[in-house]
Enzyme design. Structure first.
Site, PDB file in Angstrom:
ATOM      1  N   GLY A 109      49.115  33.798  49.553  1.00  0.00           N
ATOM      2  CA  GLY A 109      48.333  32.996  50.474  1.00  0.00           C
ATOM      3  C   GLY A 109      47.241  32.228  49.753  1.00  0.00           C
ATOM      4  O   GLY A 109      46.763  32.635  48.692  1.00  0.00           O
TER       5      GLY A 109
ATOM      6  N   HIS B 159      52.525  45.256  47.899  1.00  0.00           N
ATOM      7  CA  HIS B 159      51.708  44.058  48.130  1.00  0.00           C
ATOM      8  C   HIS B 159      50.693  43.867  46.991  1.00  0.00           C
ATOM      9  O   HIS B 159      49.569  43.411  47.207  1.00  0.00           O
ATOM     10  CB  HIS B 159      50.984  44.192  49.471  1.00  0.00           C
ATOM     11  CG  HIS B 159      50.819  42.902  50.223  1.00  0.00           C
ATOM     12  ND1 HIS B 159      51.540  42.589  51.348  1.00  0.00           N
ATOM     13  CD2 HIS B 159      50.008  41.847  50.022  1.00  0.00           C
ATOM     14  CE1 HIS B 159      51.167  41.410  51.819  1.00  0.00           C
ATOM     15  NE2 HIS B 159      50.232  40.932  51.021  1.00  0.00           N
TER      16      HIS B 159
ATOM     17  N   TYR C  91      39.281  36.832  45.617  1.00  0.00           N
ATOM     18  CA  TYR C  91      40.379  36.989  46.581  1.00  0.00           C
ATOM     19  C   TYR C  91      41.723  37.097  45.851  1.00  0.00           C
ATOM     20  O   TYR C  91      42.569  37.934  46.183  1.00  0.00           O
ATOM     21  CB  TYR C  91      40.398  35.802  47.562  1.00  0.00           C
ATOM     22  CG  TYR C  91      41.639  35.769  48.411  1.00  0.00           C
ATOM     23  CD1 TYR C  91      41.845  36.712  49.417  1.00  0.00           C
ATOM     24  CD2 TYR C  91      42.630  34.805  48.187  1.00  0.00           C
ATOM     25  CE1 TYR C  91      43.003  36.700  50.187  1.00  0.00           C
ATOM     26  CE2 TYR C  91      43.792  34.791  48.950  1.00  0.00           C
ATOM     27  CZ  TYR C  91      43.971  35.736  49.940  1.00  0.00           C
ATOM     28  OH  TYR C  91      45.134  35.732  50.692  1.00  0.00           O
TER      29      TYR C  91
ATOM     30  N   GLN D 154      58.321  33.052  53.435  1.00  0.00           N
ATOM     31  CA  GLN D 154      57.858  34.394  53.831  1.00  0.00           C
ATOM     32  C   GLN D 154      57.039  34.290  55.097  1.00  0.00           C
ATOM     33  O   GLN D 154      56.091  33.514  55.170  1.00  0.00           O
ATOM     34  CB  GLN D 154      57.025  35.006  52.697  1.00  0.00           C
ATOM     35  CG  GLN D 154      56.333  36.310  53.055  1.00  0.00           C
ATOM     36  CD  GLN D 154      54.916  36.097  53.544  1.00  0.00           C
ATOM     37  OE1 GLN D 154      54.193  35.284  52.988  1.00  0.00           O
ATOM     38  NE2 GLN D 154      54.502  36.814  54.597  1.00  0.00           N
TER      39      GLN D 154
ATOM     40  N   ARG E 163      53.971  42.063  34.142  1.00  0.00           N
ATOM     41  CA  ARG E 163      53.203  41.122  33.308  1.00  0.00           C
ATOM     42  C   ARG E 163      53.925  40.754  32.017  1.00  0.00           C
ATOM     43  O   ARG E 163      53.473  39.869  31.287  1.00  0.00           O
ATOM     44  CB  ARG E 163      51.833  41.724  32.944  1.00  0.00           C
ATOM     45  CG  ARG E 163      50.939  42.019  34.152  1.00  0.00           C
ATOM     46  CD  ARG E 163      50.539  40.733  34.873  1.00  0.00           C
ATOM     47  NE  ARG E 163      49.695  40.961  36.032  1.00  0.00           N
ATOM     48  CZ  ARG E 163      50.146  41.119  37.287  1.00  0.00           C
ATOM     49  NH1 ARG E 163      51.435  41.085  37.545  1.00  0.00           N
ATOM     50  NH2 ARG E 163      49.303  41.300  38.283  1.00  0.00           N
TER      51      ARG E 163
ATOM     52  N   THR F  91      57.533  39.902  55.722  1.00  0.00           N
ATOM     53  CA  THR F  91      56.641  40.884  55.096  1.00  0.00           C
ATOM     54  C   THR F  91      56.276  41.939  56.127  1.00  0.00           C
ATOM     55  O   THR F  91      55.784  41.625  57.217  1.00  0.00           O
ATOM     56  CB  THR F  91      55.397  40.195  54.516  1.00  0.00           C
ATOM     57  OG1 THR F  91      55.828  39.369  53.425  1.00  0.00           O
ATOM     58  CG2 THR F  91      54.403  41.203  53.984  1.00  0.00           C
TER      59      THR F  91
HETATM   60  C1  FMN Z   1      46.144  36.085  46.276  1.00  0.00           C
HETATM   61  C2  FMN Z   1      47.340  36.790  46.822  1.00  0.00           C
HETATM   62  C3  FMN Z   1      47.816  36.429  48.070  1.00  0.00           C
HETATM   63  C4  FMN Z   1      48.947  37.064  48.581  1.00  0.00           C
HETATM   64  N1  FMN Z   1      49.456  36.636  49.774  1.00  0.00           N
HETATM   65  C5  FMN Z   1      50.608  37.174  50.222  1.00  0.00           C
HETATM   66  C6  FMN Z   1      51.226  36.636  51.377  1.00  0.00           C
HETATM   67  O1  FMN Z   1      50.752  35.686  51.983  1.00  0.00           O
HETATM   68  N2  FMN Z   1      52.382  37.233  51.793  1.00  0.00           N
HETATM   69  C7  FMN Z   1      52.956  38.294  51.133  1.00  0.00           C
HETATM   70  O2  FMN Z   1      54.003  38.784  51.553  1.00  0.00           O
HETATM   71  N3  FMN Z   1      52.401  38.780  50.010  1.00  0.00           N
HETATM   72  C8  FMN Z   1      51.261  38.242  49.538  1.00  0.00           C
HETATM   73  N4  FMN Z   1      50.722  38.712  48.378  1.00  0.00           N
HETATM   74  C9  FMN Z   1      51.405  39.781  47.637  1.00  0.00           C
HETATM   75  C10 FMN Z   1      52.404  39.181  46.635  1.00  0.00           C
HETATM   76  O3  FMN Z   1      53.463  38.554  47.280  1.00  0.00           O
HETATM   77  C11 FMN Z   1      52.983  40.265  45.707  1.00  0.00           C
HETATM   78  O4  FMN Z   1      53.490  41.312  46.496  1.00  0.00           O
HETATM   79  C12 FMN Z   1      51.977  40.820  44.704  1.00  0.00           C
HETATM   80  O5  FMN Z   1      51.081  39.821  44.281  1.00  0.00           O
HETATM   81  C13 FMN Z   1      52.728  41.359  43.491  1.00  0.00           C
HETATM   82  O6  FMN Z   1      51.842  41.942  42.598  1.00  0.00           O
HETATM   83  P1  FMN Z   1      51.328  41.224  41.253  1.00  0.00           P
HETATM   84  O7  FMN Z   1      50.280  40.245  41.666  1.00  0.00           O
HETATM   85  O8  FMN Z   1      50.793  42.378  40.473  1.00  0.00           O
HETATM   86  O9  FMN Z   1      52.512  40.570  40.574  1.00  0.00           O
HETATM   87  C14 FMN Z   1      49.575  38.104  47.847  1.00  0.00           C
HETATM   88  C15 FMN Z   1      49.086  38.449  46.593  1.00  0.00           C
HETATM   89  C16 FMN Z   1      47.987  37.795  46.077  1.00  0.00           C
HETATM   90  C17 FMN Z   1      47.507  38.181  44.709  1.00  0.00           C
END
Ligand code: FMN
Length: 427
Positions: free
Chosen positions: A123, A321, A68, A170, A355, A198
């Site tokens: 999340g 996202h 996940y 958020q 990264r 979001t």
């Molecule tokens: C496990 C996971 C859960 C996420 N849950 C949310 C969330 O609840 N709300 C949201 O706006 N973005 C969520 N995102 C997106 C992140 O806020 C972000 O946009 C994204 O992880 C950025 O990319 P990166 O992981 O390559 O840095 C989630 C990302 C991941 C990996």
């Protein structure tokens, strides 16, 4: 990089923001200064870059949870594109610029931060380690960088504000005025100063990898889930059982003004409401209700950046996202220059695929005021808890600081368009 986000909201209020002092600017580098790695505890010393945490997290976490966290939508085209986009740009260093008093300090919305990055909302972070959401928020506030509490977090947002000093929340909101009003009131009462809406989740994404690993929301009790837990005894005892003992089965605490369903349940469907009815008029409604900073996350089109501005946003996060929603959506880095051009006085932030410190500098050079990083901090929490997250933050700050010197800049606000060019080589 432009100097935007002057500490005032679009509706003229200053919000409930109290500036936090940044850690003292890094002492000028000299050959007698202790090296950062000398002070690193042995348990963390093998983590040399953000990428190193993922291997440890994969080992530490049950397959469903790791899948996940790490996964993306459908073919992962957007997820991979996010990294490829950074490789399409080269940095253009300047030399002999006396970088002896450089500092990574960055200003956003009138606040001084240690560095120009924060932790993106994620999340179910509470399953990465015991009290994962508090661990992420605490590590961020100790380092004086922002972290964003996710709507799908498992710890009440009030507790994360108190114990983790989180100030950014958020929300995932349905297009229903009454639920929006109740949620905004709850977030405000908890003391948050920045509300992030979001916008790229009108429906749940198609993440086939979750189906393959047996992951679902809520988690369905099954033999497979039990086996995965049992084969990760450290996580089972230190995270899952420790959580059950301290507060019972975690719930989705922050989707609404009221408590949501438990994360482990048979035959429970989350009532996410009419999220596909959410529209710009709801952003205008939030603007009228919310006195603090208002940010829209998930912008990829210049036309939407303009609409965000017209409906009262103080900032936007250019984001796909992390490749987890629309597979095939453009990489945020490639969308950034044209969005920055039309953003006016809004703060322009970006996430997805960052990264390395050099990635942060490329995003700043292409028009971002600030960036957010997601998965690596979750993996750091899974690998080594709060100490792991603090170490990950310090690694990224050290990379930014070192690369600033190599790029020939002393201040974050001096990173600009002249420091980057489109690479002639496809990589
Ligand atoms: C496990 C996971 C859960 C996420 N849950 C949310 C969330 O609840 N709300 C949201 O706006 N973005 C969520 N995102 C997106 C992140 O806020 C972000 O946009 C994204 O992880 C950025 O990319 P990166 O992981 O390559 O840095 C989630 C990302 C991941 C990996």
């Amino acid at each position: 990089m432009s100097d935007k986000g002057d500490g005032r909201t679009a509706n003229g209020s200053t919000g409930a923001v109290t500036p936090v002092a940044a850690p003292p600017a890094a002492a000028p580098a000299t050959i007698v200064a202790p090296r950062a790695e000398d002070a690193t505890p042995r348990s963390l010393s093998r983590f040399l870059s953000l990428a190193d945490f993922e291997t440890a997290a994969r080992r530490a976490l049950p397959r469903q949870i790791y899948g996940y966290y790490a996964g993306a939508a459908e073919t992962s085209q957007s997820f991979q594109g996010n990294f490829a986009a950074f490789r399409q740009y080269d940095l253009v260093p300047r030399v002999l610029t006396d970088v002896s008093s450089r500092s990574t300090r960055a200003k956003l919305f009138g606040m001084d931060y240690w560095a120009p990055f924060g932790i993106a909302p994620m999340g179910l972070s509470g399953l990465a380690t015991f009290d994962g959401e508090i661990a992420l928020a605490r590590a961020a506030s100790a380092a004086n960088i922002p972290s964003i509490v996710s709507a799908t977090s498992l710890t009440p947002l009030e507790r994360i504000a108190q114990e983790g000093r989180a100030r950014w929340f958020q929300a995932y909101l349905p297009g229903e005025d009454a639920r929006i009003e109740a949620m905004v009131a709850r977030v405000q009462a908890a003391g948050y100063d920045t509300f992030v809406l979001t916008a790229d989740v009108p429906v749940a994404a198609n993440r086939e990898n979750n189906v393959r690993t047996g992951f679902s929301i809520p988690l369905q009790p099954s033999l497979r889930l039990a086996w995965d837990g049992l084969s990760h005894p450290r996580w089972l005892c230190r995270t899952w059982f420790a959580t059950l003992l301290s507060r019972g089965v975690p719930h989705f605490e922050n989707m609404d003004a009221f408590r949501g369903p438990p994360i482990l349940a048979r035959n429970v469907v989350r009532a996410i409401g009419a999220r596909d009815q959410l529209a710009w008029r709801h952003l205008a409604l939030i603007r009228r209700l919310w006195p603090g900073r208002l940010v829209v996350k998930g912008i990829l089109s210049p036309a939407d950046a303009v609409l965000a501005r017209e409906n009262g946003a103080d900032g936007i996060i250019v984001s796909n996202h992390g490749g987890r929603q629309l597979d095939g959506a453009r990489p945020p880095l490639l969308a950034l220059p044209e969005i920055a051009e039309v953003s006016g006085s809004m703060a322009v932030m970006l996430d997805g695929g960052i990264r390395r410190g050099s990635d942060v500098l490329k995003a700043l050079a292409l028009g971002a005021d600030f960036v957010f990083v997601g998965r690596p901090f979750l993996f750091a929490a899974a690998a080594r808890g709060e100490a792991g997250v603090s170490h990950a933050i310090a690694l990224l700050v050290a990379e930014i600081e070192r690369n600033m010197a190599l790029l020939g800049v002393s201040r974050i606000e001096d990173v600009g368009a002249a420091h980057v060019e489109r690479s002639p080589f496809p990589r």
